[in-house]
Design a protein around this motif. Structure first.
Motif, PDB file in Angstrom:
ATOM      1  N   PRO A 139      34.201   5.959 -46.566  1.00  0.00           N
ATOM      2  CA  PRO A 139      33.574   5.108 -45.553  1.00  0.00           C
ATOM      3  C   PRO A 139      34.442   4.834 -44.321  1.00  0.00           C
ATOM      4  O   PRO A 139      34.713   3.689 -44.055  1.00  0.00           O
ATOM      5  N   ALA A 140      34.885   5.858 -43.602  1.00  0.00           N
ATOM      6  CA  ALA A 140      35.669   5.590 -42.406  1.00  0.00           C
ATOM      7  C   ALA A 140      34.843   5.825 -41.153  1.00  0.00           C
ATOM      8  O   ALA A 140      33.926   6.638 -41.142  1.00  0.00           O
ATOM      9  N   ASN A 141      35.141   5.066 -40.106  1.00  0.00           N
ATOM     10  CA  ASN A 141      34.553   5.304 -38.798  1.00  0.00           C
ATOM     11  C   ASN A 141      35.494   6.223 -38.035  1.00  0.00           C
ATOM     12  O   ASN A 141      36.709   6.137 -38.187  1.00  0.00           O
ATOM     13  N   ARG A 142      34.930   7.087 -37.236  1.00  0.00           N
ATOM     14  CA  ARG A 142      35.762   7.990 -36.446  1.00  0.00           C
ATOM     15  C   ARG A 142      35.314   7.954 -35.009  1.00  0.00           C
ATOM     16  O   ARG A 142      34.138   7.741 -34.727  1.00  0.00           O
ATOM     17  N   MET A 143      36.227   8.191 -34.083  1.00  0.00           N
ATOM     18  CA  MET A 143      35.855   8.174 -32.677  1.00  0.00           C
ATOM     19  C   MET A 143      36.845   9.012 -31.872  1.00  0.00           C
ATOM     20  O   MET A 143      38.052   8.858 -32.041  1.00  0.00           O
ATOM     21  N   PRO A 144      36.355   9.898 -31.004  1.00  0.00           N
ATOM     22  CA  PRO A 144      37.259  10.669 -30.158  1.00  0.00           C
ATOM     23  C   PRO A 144      37.756   9.804 -28.997  1.00  0.00           C
ATOM     24  O   PRO A 144      36.987   9.019 -28.435  1.00  0.00           O
ATOM     25  N   VAL A 145      39.037   9.927 -28.680  1.00  0.00           N
ATOM     26  CA  VAL A 145      39.630   9.103 -27.616  1.00  0.00           C
ATOM     27  C   VAL A 145      40.628   9.924 -26.807  1.00  0.00           C
ATOM     28  O   VAL A 145      41.011  11.025 -27.207  1.00  0.00           O
ATOM     29  N   THR A 146      41.035   9.351 -25.676  1.00  0.00           N
ATOM     30  CA  THR A 146      42.122   9.938 -24.900  1.00  0.00           C
ATOM     31  C   THR A 146      43.265   8.926 -24.862  1.00  0.00           C
ATOM     32  O   THR A 146      43.015   7.724 -24.665  1.00  0.00           O
ATOM     33  N   VAL A 147      44.493   9.381 -25.076  1.00  0.00           N
ATOM     34  CA  VAL A 147      45.645   8.472 -25.009  1.00  0.00           C
ATOM     35  C   VAL A 147      45.931   8.178 -23.538  1.00  0.00           C
ATOM     36  O   VAL A 147      46.075   9.100 -22.736  1.00  0.00           O
ATOM     37  N   THR A 148      45.978   6.895 -23.157  1.00  0.00           N
ATOM     38  CA  THR A 148      46.291   6.588 -21.760  1.00  0.00           C
ATOM     39  C   THR A 148      47.732   6.115 -21.601  1.00  0.00           C
ATOM     40  O   THR A 148      48.321   6.235 -20.543  1.00  0.00           O
ATOM     41  N   GLU A 149      48.297   5.549 -22.662  1.00  0.00           N
ATOM     42  CA  GLU A 149      49.675   5.087 -22.557  1.00  0.00           C
ATOM     43  C   GLU A 149      50.265   4.972 -23.952  1.00  0.00           C
ATOM     44  O   GLU A 149      49.571   4.557 -24.887  1.00  0.00           O
ATOM     45  N   ALA A 171      37.954   5.343 -25.001  1.00  0.00           N
ATOM     46  CA  ALA A 171      36.846   6.056 -25.653  1.00  0.00           C
ATOM     47  C   ALA A 171      36.055   6.814 -24.588  1.00  0.00           C
ATOM     48  O   ALA A 171      36.295   6.651 -23.389  1.00  0.00           O
ATOM     49  N   GLU A 172      35.092   7.596 -25.032  1.00  0.00           N
ATOM     50  CA  GLU A 172      34.297   8.427 -24.120  1.00  0.00           C
ATOM     51  C   GLU A 172      33.612   7.592 -23.033  1.00  0.00           C
ATOM     52  O   GLU A 172      33.531   7.997 -21.885  1.00  0.00           O
ATOM     53  N   ASP A 173      33.118   6.415 -23.459  1.00  0.00           N
ATOM     54  CA  ASP A 173      32.382   5.577 -22.498  1.00  0.00           C
ATOM     55  C   ASP A 173      33.318   4.683 -21.681  1.00  0.00           C
ATOM     56  O   ASP A 173      32.861   3.818 -20.948  1.00  0.00           O
ATOM     57  N   GLY A 174      34.612   4.897 -21.833  1.00  0.00           N
ATOM     58  CA  GLY A 174      35.551   4.113 -21.030  1.00  0.00           C
ATOM     59  C   GLY A 174      36.072   2.860 -21.708  1.00  0.00           C
ATOM     60  O   GLY A 174      36.939   2.189 -21.162  1.00  0.00           O
ATOM     61  N   THR A 175      35.545   2.482 -22.891  1.00  0.00           N
ATOM     62  CA  THR A 175      36.037   1.303 -23.600  1.00  0.00           C
ATOM     63  C   THR A 175      37.523   1.465 -23.923  1.00  0.00           C
ATOM     64  O   THR A 175      37.938   2.501 -24.436  1.00  0.00           O
ATOM     65  N   ALA A 176      38.308   0.443 -23.593  1.00  0.00           N
ATOM     66  CA  ALA A 176      39.742   0.523 -23.875  1.00  0.00           C
ATOM     67  C   ALA A 176      40.013   0.075 -25.303  1.00  0.00           C
ATOM     68  O   ALA A 176      39.410  -0.889 -25.789  1.00  0.00           O
ATOM     69  N   LEU A 177      40.905   0.765 -25.987  1.00  0.00           N
ATOM     70  CA  LEU A 177      41.256   0.435 -27.367  1.00  0.00           C
ATOM     71  C   LEU A 177      42.771   0.393 -27.484  1.00  0.00           C
ATOM     72  O   LEU A 177      43.486   1.032 -26.712  1.00  0.00           O
ATOM     73  N   VAL A 178      43.245  -0.378 -28.463  1.00  0.00           N
ATOM     74  CA  VAL A 178      44.676  -0.414 -28.748  1.00  0.00           C
ATOM     75  C   VAL A 178      44.872   0.044 -30.178  1.00  0.00           C
ATOM     76  O   VAL A 178      44.080  -0.321 -31.066  1.00  0.00           O
ATOM     77  N   LEU A 179      45.886   0.833 -30.394  1.00  0.00           N
ATOM     78  CA  LEU A 179      46.205   1.277 -31.753  1.00  0.00           C
ATOM     79  C   LEU A 179      47.681   1.011 -31.989  1.00  0.00           C
ATOM     80  O   LEU A 179      48.514   1.302 -31.136  1.00  0.00           O
ATOM     81  N   LYS A 180      47.990   0.403 -33.142  1.00  0.00           N
ATOM     82  CA  LYS A 180      49.397   0.179 -33.488  1.00  0.00           C
ATOM     83  C   LYS A 180      49.711   0.997 -34.713  1.00  0.00           C
ATOM     84  O   LYS A 180      48.995   0.940 -35.713  1.00  0.00           O
ATOM     85  N   GLU A 181      50.816   1.750 -34.640  1.00  0.00           N
ATOM     86  CA  GLU A 181      51.166   2.639 -35.733  1.00  0.00           C
ATOM     87  C   GLU A 181      52.592   2.312 -36.139  1.00  0.00           C
ATOM     88  O   GLU A 181      53.470   2.205 -35.282  1.00  0.00           O
ATOM     89  N   PRO A 182      52.858   2.166 -37.462  1.00  0.00           N
ATOM     90  CA  PRO A 182      54.243   1.943 -37.877  1.00  0.00           C
ATOM     91  C   PRO A 182      55.069   3.133 -37.418  1.00  0.00           C
ATOM     92  O   PRO A 182      54.629   4.273 -37.560  1.00  0.00           O
ATOM     93  N   SER A 183      56.243   2.893 -36.859  1.00  0.00           N
ATOM     94  CA  SER A 183      56.994   4.028 -36.341  1.00  0.00           C
ATOM     95  C   SER A 183      57.724   4.727 -37.481  1.00  0.00           C
ATOM     96  O   SER A 183      58.160   4.101 -38.438  1.00  0.00           O
TER      97      SER A 183
END
Ligand SMILES: Nc1ncnc2c1ncn2[C@@H]1O[C@H](COP(=O)(O)OP(=O)(O)OP(=O)(O)O)[C@@H](O)[C@H]1O
Ligand SMILES: [Mg+2]
Lengths: 359, 294
Positions: free
Chosen positions: A298-308, A322-334
């Motif tokens: 049950p995962a959601n998936r979405m194509p995105v472009t990295v802006t920063e 996202a494709e429609d311009g919605t800004a998203l933030v993702l935090k990943e353990p380094s």
């Protein structure tokens, strides 16, 4: 000792035409550590002052152990209180400060001295009784204020941003002491702060306040994982807000269209098909789709472009679009093992349905 | 490289010659100092020296004074008037100061009422009291009209008249320092005390009053020292038999008995200084002022 139970019902405070508190109802259980959390001006202090008796409610009721205290003056309420600026009496020694509430209650001198010494030990300041308050550091003054507020064994302790003036390290060690004290004394704590981390680490339950109302009340995990509205979702932690259109329901989960893809969300209500809604998800719960992870639904998936891409040490923080311009933030353990994404790179993100909520 | 820079940095602030930084405060007070020395200290010293040098260097004037019944009577009268006036201003002034510290909207009004007499000349105010307390003054007229008296009471030219007028005139000197001290008290202290179980009177006695003591001490000292040397008011509204030191000095100056007047002045000054020193000793006024400044 049993803590007091406190019931606030429809509590209001108006100043001229301005409503500082506008209908607050909370049931505080005996022995609970309840935190009032909210931005500046949300009515936290005003609520606390009404419980202590320094402000008279414009409407509503305050009951302690089932008995209304609205008509009682502050000195008859038997409530311990710690002020943000400590409010230690500058003309009295530390011991006289702590002995003050005992003196008011007619406790004889030798007994008073014993209780004061006990309280000093409880806040880890034995032997400081003869000092003047101004000879103490901020953290020590804070602990004296705490000792003074509990020495007469009140069943309810109110604290208004007691750690606000201290530096981060001291604050963290005092937070732990406060928790320990709460466990040892077993009395009810009502704690005011605008520091969400403090609220999350210390409280049994948090009442999030906004513009004089309770936006949501619940255990820390509950508020973090299932915020009921946009205010709570953005005030506690960070949230991605996705504008979406409801497409229907499937196996008890909501299906909505967002940026051209179908997204599933847990949702208690039943919004109508076609309705515009906002979905929220936490940045640290998004992942880049990379090889094996994540497992299929049950995962959601979405194509995105990295802006920063920002490296923050323990983690990497990515700003995505996202494709429609919605800004998203993702935090990943380094980790040296994960590949760092570059700005401009195309990627796919995924997150679990359980971490998607309707706000 | 940093080693090469260091000595130059150390040497830089050392300007040759005069240290201007230290000289500035001195330069700022210099005009006042010169003014005070020339126009105050010098005449006072010249006057006082007469008590020791006339007609030849002698202590005789002081020894005489110790056995002078008129002087002793006047001196005790002055002290008792001073004590009464100080207590009177304190008892009347403290509640007003308390009201001033608590009032929000009424504050400007109270301030004007307190300060208006302060801005009026002492002479005018003393004449005003003569009018009020006279045989056919307002006070007697009202008491007669109310039937409380059947003939006018003697008010003017009594010790009571002096005391009433002096209390009125000196009241602002008591109110302002106390109100200032009360305003400096953190309002959360009174709340904390109430929250810890102190009733309204307990809060006042255990928190407000002790924390306002610096202001009380400053007010008491001001009023005490000022009323010790008060002249116009006791001369105008007081009785001829209730002489104060300053009246006696004026009388002797008129009689051109400079040595006696100078000796009395020295006693007056010494008494004022002794009172200030006593306050400093017992209550630590210096620290009190510093505390209230916070
Ligand atoms: N005596 C007063 N008169 C008028 N407005 C007041 C008064 N006291 C508080 N307010 C207003 O009521 C609102 C709530 O104030 P309160 O002190 O309860 O906020 P708070 O949540 O404690 O904020 P902070 O985190 O800044 O302490 C504010 O907008 C404030 O300006
Ligand atoms: Mg506040």
């Amino acid at each position: 000792m049993e803590g007091a139970s406190v019931t606030l019902s429809g509590l209001e405070k108006r100043y001229e035409n301005f409503g500082a508190v506008r209908g607050v109802s909370i049931d505080i259980r005996s022995g609970e550590f309840l935190t009032l959390l909210g931005p500046s001006g949300s009515g936290k202090t005003t609520t606390l002052m009404m419980i202590a008796g320094f402000e008279t409610p414009s409407a509503g009721d305050i009951a302690i152990d089932g008995r209304s205290v609205v008509a009682l003056p502050p000195h008859r309420r038997n409530i311990g209180m710690v002020f943000q600026n400590y409010a230690l009496f500058p003309h009295l020694t530390v011991a006289e400060n702590i002995g003050f509430p005992l003196k008011q209650r007619g406790v004889p001198k030798p007994e008073r001295a014993r209780l004061v010494e006990e309280a000093l030990e409880l806040v880890r300041l034995p032997g400081y009784g003869a000092r003047q308050p101004r000879q103490l550091s901020g953290g020590q003054q804070q602990r004296v204020a705490l000792a003074r507020a509990i020495v007469f064994k009140p069943r309810l302790l109110l604290m208004d941003e007691p750690l606000g003036a201290l530096d981060k390290q001291l604050r963290e060690s005092l937070q732990l002491e406060m928790r320990r004290l709460h466990a040892d004394l077993g009395i009810t704590f009502i704690y005011v702060t605008h520091d969400q981390e403090e609220a999350l680490t210390m409280s049994d339950r948090i009442a999030v306040m906004n513009e004089g109302r309770v936006a949501q009340i619940g255990a820390p995990e509950e508020l973090y994982d299932r915020p009921e509205n946009r205010f709570v979702a953005s005030f506690i932690g960070e949230s991605n807000f996705l504008p979406a259109t409801v497409r229907g329901r499937e196996d008890g989960v909501l299906v909505a269209e967002c940026a051209g893809t179908l997204v599933r969300a847990t949702c208690a209500g039943t919004p109508a098909t076609g309705e515009a809604v906002t979905l929220a998800t936490r940045p640290e719960r998004l992942r880049f789709v990379d090889g094996a992870w994540p497992a299929p639904p049950p995962a959601n998936r979405m194509p995105v472009t990295v802006t920063e891409a920002v490296f923050v040490g323990e983690r990497c923080r990515y700003l995505l679009r996202a494709e429609d311009g919605t800004a998203l933030v993702l935090k990943e353990p380094s980790s040296a093992a994960t590949r760092r994404r570059e700005a401009g790179e195309r990627a796919e993100v995924a997150w679990s349905v359980a971490d998607t909520i309707l706000v | 490289m940093s080693e090469a820079v260091a000595p130059a940095l150390l040497a830089a602030p050392r300007a040759p010659g005069l240290n201007w930084r230290r000289a500035v405060p001195l330069l700022l007070v210099a005009p006042l100092l010169a003014f005070m020395l020339a126009l105050y200290a010098a005449p006072v010293l010249a006057m006082l020296s007469r008590s020791l040098l006339e007609p030849a260097p002698t202590l005789a004037h002081y020894i005489e004074l110790a056995g002078d019944e008129v002087f002793l009577k006047v001196f005790t009268n002055t002290l008792s008037t001073t004590v009464t006036v100080t207590l009177g201003t304190l008892l009347l002034g403290y509640p007003i100061a308390l009201g001033m510290a608590r009032a929000r909207r009424l504050l400007p009004l109270i301030l004007v009422i307190v300060l208006l007499p302060f801005w009026t000349s002492v002479l005018v105010r003393s004449y005003a009291w003569m009018v009020l307390l006279g045989r056919h003054g307002l006070v007697n007229e009202v008491l007669l009209a109310l039937g409380l008296l059947d003939r006018p009471m003697r008010l003017l030219n009594t010790p009571l008249a002096t005391q009433i007028a002096m209390v009125h005139i000196l009241l602002p000197y008591m109110i302002l320092p106390i109100a200032n001290a009360l305003r400096q008290i953190d309002p959360s202290l009174a709340r904390a005390a109430a929250g810890l179980g102190a009733g309204p009177f307990g809060v006042f006695r255990q928190v407000t009053l002790p924390l306002s003591m610096p202001g009380v001490m400053a007010g008491v000292l001001l009023v005490f020292v000022l009323s010790l040397g008060f002249y116009i008011t006791p001369a105008l509204v007081g009785g001829p038999r209730d002489m104060t030191l300053s009246m006696l000095i004026a009388q002797r100056v008129e009689q051109l008995d400079w040595a006696y007047a100078a000796t009395l002045s020295a006693v007056l000054l010494a008494t004022a200084l002794a009172i200030i020193a006593l306050f400093q000793r017992v209550f630590g006024v210096g620290t009190a002022f510093r505390m209230s400044a916070r």
